[in-house]
Structures are given as C-alpha cells and as structure tokens.
Scaffold this motif. Sequence first.
Motif, short mmCIF file in Angstrom:
data_model
loop_
_atom_site.label_atom_id
_atom_site.label_comp_id
_atom_site.label_asym_id
_atom_site.label_seq_id
_atom_site.Cartn_x
_atom_site.Cartn_y
_atom_site.Cartn_z
N LYS A 1 0.24 8.31 -10.80
CA LYS A 1 -0.23 6.98 -10.38
C LYS A 1 -0.23 6.85 -8.86
O LYS A 1 -1.23 6.44 -8.26
CB LYS A 1 0.63 5.90 -11.00
CG LYS A 1 0.16 4.50 -10.66
CD LYS A 1 0.99 3.45 -11.35
CE LYS A 1 0.37 2.10 -11.15
NZ LYS A 1 1.10 1.20 -10.35
N LYS A 2 0.87 7.20 -8.22
CA LYS A 2 0.96 7.08 -6.76
C LYS A 2 -0.03 8.00 -6.05
O LYS A 2 -0.70 7.58 -5.11
CB LYS A 2 2.38 7.38 -6.29
CG LYS A 2 3.37 6.28 -6.56
CD LYS A 2 4.73 6.62 -6.01
CE LYS A 2 5.73 5.52 -6.29
NZ LYS A 2 7.08 5.86 -5.78
N SER B 1 -2.79 9.28 -7.27
CA SER B 1 -4.18 8.89 -7.52
C SER B 1 -4.57 7.67 -6.70
O SER B 1 -5.73 7.54 -6.30
CB SER B 1 -4.42 8.64 -9.01
OG SER B 1 -3.70 7.52 -9.45
N GLU B 2 -3.64 6.79 -6.40
CA GLU B 2 -3.95 5.65 -5.54
C GLU B 2 -4.12 6.09 -4.09
O GLU B 2 -4.98 5.58 -3.38
CB GLU B 2 -2.86 4.59 -5.66
CG GLU B 2 -2.92 3.86 -6.99
CD GLU B 2 -1.68 3.02 -7.25
OE1 GLU B 2 -0.69 3.12 -6.50
OE2 GLU B 2 -1.71 2.26 -8.23
N TYR B 3 -3.33 7.04 -3.66
CA TYR B 3 -3.38 7.49 -2.28
C TYR B 3 -4.56 8.45 -2.03
O TYR B 3 -5.26 8.34 -1.04
CB TYR B 3 -2.06 8.18 -1.91
CG TYR B 3 -1.94 8.51 -0.45
CD1 TYR B 3 -1.61 7.52 0.47
CD2 TYR B 3 -2.15 9.80 0.01
CE1 TYR B 3 -1.49 7.81 1.82
CE2 TYR B 3 -2.03 10.10 1.36
CZ TYR B 3 -1.70 9.11 2.26
OH TYR B 3 -1.60 9.40 3.60
N ARG C 1 -7.35 8.83 -3.90
CA ARG C 1 -8.42 8.41 -4.80
C ARG C 1 -9.75 9.11 -4.48
O ARG C 1 -10.38 9.69 -5.35
CB ARG C 1 -8.60 6.90 -4.72
CG ARG C 1 -9.72 6.37 -5.58
CD ARG C 1 -9.82 4.88 -5.50
NE ARG C 1 -8.57 4.32 -5.96
CZ ARG C 1 -8.06 3.18 -5.52
NH1 ARG C 1 -8.67 2.48 -4.62
NH2 ARG C 1 -6.92 2.74 -5.99
N LEU D 1 0.77 3.91 2.32
CA LEU D 1 -0.46 3.14 2.35
C LEU D 1 -0.37 2.12 3.46
O LEU D 1 0.71 1.60 3.75
CB LEU D 1 -0.65 2.39 1.02
CG LEU D 1 -0.87 3.23 -0.24
CD1 LEU D 1 -0.86 2.31 -1.46
CD2 LEU D 1 -2.17 3.97 -0.16
N GLU E 1 -4.59 -1.41 2.09
CA GLU E 1 -4.67 -0.56 0.91
C GLU E 1 -3.61 -0.95 -0.11
O GLU E 1 -3.86 -0.97 -1.31
CB GLU E 1 -4.50 0.91 1.29
CG GLU E 1 -5.66 1.46 2.08
CD GLU E 1 -5.34 2.82 2.67
OE1 GLU E 1 -4.15 3.08 2.98
OE2 GLU E 1 -6.28 3.60 2.85
N THR F 1 -4.47 -2.30 -3.94
CA THR F 1 -4.02 -1.58 -5.13
C THR F 1 -2.95 -2.35 -5.90
O THR F 1 -2.51 -1.90 -6.94
CB THR F 1 -3.46 -0.19 -4.76
OG1 THR F 1 -2.39 -0.35 -3.83
CG2 THR F 1 -4.53 0.70 -4.17
#
Length: 175
Positions: free
Chosen positions: A43-44, A46-48, A50, A152, A156, A160
């Motif tokens: 999760k982390k 994929s957010e960073y 992306r 982030l 950002e 998110t």
Amino acid sequence: MISRSFHNLSVFLSVRRRPWSEFIATDVFDKPESFDTVLVRIKKNSEYFRLNYGLLVLACALASLITTPVSLVLVAGIIGLWLLLYVFREDPVFMFGDQPINDRLVLMGLVIISLLTIVFTGVFQTLMFGLGIGIIISAIHGAFRNPDGLFLNEDEAASTGFIGRGGPKYPSPSS
C-alpha cells in the motif's frame, strides 16, 4: 492542442514520477516479517511509486506485444490517442474547424477505437498476460521494498488520505 498536450504530459511525468534510482535502490529491500507487513508495504509503496508502477505495467504490456509488431504499433497509437485527446487535453476538440465535440463523444470514440483495435488484432490474451506480469512484478517490488525512508509531501499526503486538508483542527481556547 497537440503541443499543449505533450507539454502537459511531460510536466505530469516530471512531477509525479519518482527517480528510478530511488525505485531500484538495492539497499532498501528486505524480507517482510508477516503477511500484514506485506500488505502495508504494498500500500505505501504503491502510493509513493504510483506512476513508476504504472509505467512498469505499461512497459510489460507493450513488451508482450513484441511478437506482433503491427499490434504493438496500433496499441501504442491508441495509448497516444488517449493521452492526447482525453487525459492531458485542456482545449476542446473541434471537428471541421469550428464545430466543438462533446467530451462524452470523445470518450466513447476512444473506447470504441480501443476495443476494435484489441478485437481485430487478436491480442487480448497477450495484452492481459503482459499486464498480469507487470502487476506481479510491481507487487513483488512493493512487498520487498522497505518503505520506511519514503516521504510524501503535504499535497500528496492529503490527496492519498494520509492527512486531512487544512491541517490539524485544534480546539479553541474558549471551549
């Protein structure tokens, strides 16, 4: 319109994409302790990362089409049309010089052209295989990359959902 779309695309990529050196740095990979840790890491990361993951999945999908070069060119052209006519476009599309085309009509046209291209070239299974490989590689990277050093910026983090917009709410001194 095309030059502005290319400019918007290049600005988007330069702002959102993380450096590849940070993406593939070998000193931040380790074995996760549990399945919950794997999920948090994915999760982390994929957010960073992306956009990096998106480019990786796209590259795997396009690489799967190397065996059929005509399909590769057609699919790359379709992706280009999507980027130019829908994703990074600011001005309306005009037909016959002065007749603006509705955004919904542009979207429907792009969907129809995309589906027809995939159906008539017969590359659906090949494309899905490439997308699957890209997603698996991204998931493995996300699971084994330790996200402890990732930061982030405030915009950002707010977009998110890590923090709320407007900063923390403190009670007033009178209450």
